[in-house]
Motif scaffolding. Structure first.
Motif: not given
Lengths: 241, 241
Positions: A76-95, A119-127
């Motif tokens: 499962l991937y998710a796009t997000t603009a905000r940096p997250r506190a939880q340690q989830i790896p992030s990849l550039p979209v092309a990768t 739309e407004a809030s983005g994904l919550d931490n649970d998701a």
């Protein structure tokens, strides 16, 4: 190659679901899942903005929970603009799209999915705690708020590009372990949580949700195979005794 | 690097202009020009959909004709989904943005612009005849109709990617001739047309517009430098005698 599933999580406006369907079909993506859309499903406003992408809407599946929606997926991937506190790896979209391809090439049952928040809030931490990898869309840092359909379009565009660039065959030897489905991972995590509950692991009810999210993130990031999940179950069983 | 100007040609809905402004700013593009927008300018509907990209709208310049809008530009691109009868070269978007960079690196006055047609109909042949290079956005061939803001977003996204990948300095030796501005080219083409008129070149009034478009396409494709335009004027003057 098995295309990724697009999952729209708690989308508010039907119009946006329709525009996402159109953007998906522009990029050859046809599998849409909805988690608890605010205005119910099916939705006439979605039809109005889908242009001729009705097919995508008609075949869309609607779920009450994220857990149900991702049950048969493996990554499962998710796009997000905000940096997250939880340690989830992030990849550039092309990768990220290349990883989706490699996973699908290595195991034809491997199903990836990409999650998009409301739309407004983005994904919550649970998701977010169910997500394996965040997808980074590097926009103008001073103005990076994309609307939903545009985020879907950029992901789809990159996926389409990777598809067009992909060689006809790839080396299938890269995978030796069978990836577990999200269903199996969720079963393990639910069991773990319940065992920890029984064991008095959670000191206060207030802190519990955050602790559970952190736990989920750890195991999700580890992306255990079926065999590894059996082992983890075994460990829990052993420790309980 | 000098960012390209975005030109929206005869856009119908203000909402779409606003969404284009938002997509532009997402990608760090700030110069917007409008040619003869259907509902006039300024437009309240545009403000409503621009999110916080008001800056782009406030600085937008509105023109009555395409010729006026491109007057100070040097290279004009257009995105189009349909194949065109006129012989205008076409580049994949990733190559086109690299060309925009190379031109700007080679000559800091060089201004590129990208033209987007009206929502329903796309660009007419008259507008297309002013275009140097078409930009190809390879979508799902069975469903390739993008809405306006999404076409702007994909162009901007590719431009931003090229910006991020671009080395700090590039070899400036590639240009030896100064590119002519569109104004100079248009002056030459108008003169040529009028001289041909006087010379009885156009056999029937009915065929004239199409003939003029073909002529424009030829000289536009040639992308003559300032010096070369002087030469072309000289040729016309000589031939007249």
């Amino acid at each position: 190659m098995k295309p990724p599933i697009i999952i729209l999580f708690k989308t508010q406006l039907g119009e946006n679901i329709g525009m996402c369907a159109r953007a998906m079909l522009n990029c050859g993506l046809k599998q849409l899942r909805l988690v608890s859309p605010r205005d119910g499903w099916p939705n006439q406003s979605a039809k109005a903005t889908a242009a001729d992408a009705d097919l995508v809407l008609e075949n869309a599946r609607c779920f009450e929970t994220l857990e149900a929606a991702i049950s048969d997926c493996h990554t499962l991937y998710a796009t997000t603009a905000r940096p997250r506190a939880q340690q989830i790896p992030s990849l550039p979209v092309a990768t990220a799209v290349k990883k989706i391809q490699v996973d699908a090439d290595g195991d034809r049952h491997h199903q990836s999915a990409v999650l998009f928040g409301p739309e407004a809030s983005g994904l919550d931490n649970d998701a977010i705690s169910r997500v394996d990898t965040l997808i980074h869309l590097p926009m103008n840092p001073e103005f990076n708020s994309l609307n939903l359909a545009q985020a879907v379009l950029l992901f789809g565009w990159e996926w389409l590009r990777a598809e067009n660039e992909s060689p006809a065959s790839t080396d299938p030897q890269s995978h030796s372990l069978t990836a577990s489905s999200k269903k199996e991972l969720i079963i393990f995590l639910d069991r773990l949580e319940s065992e920890l509950e029984n064991a008095g692991f959670f000191l206060t009810p207030e802190l519990r949700p955050e602790t559970v999210r952190k736990l989920r993130a750890i195991f999700t990031r580890a992306s255990p195979s079926e065999q590894e999940l059996c082992m983890l179950h075994g460990i829990v069983t052993s420790l309980k005794k």
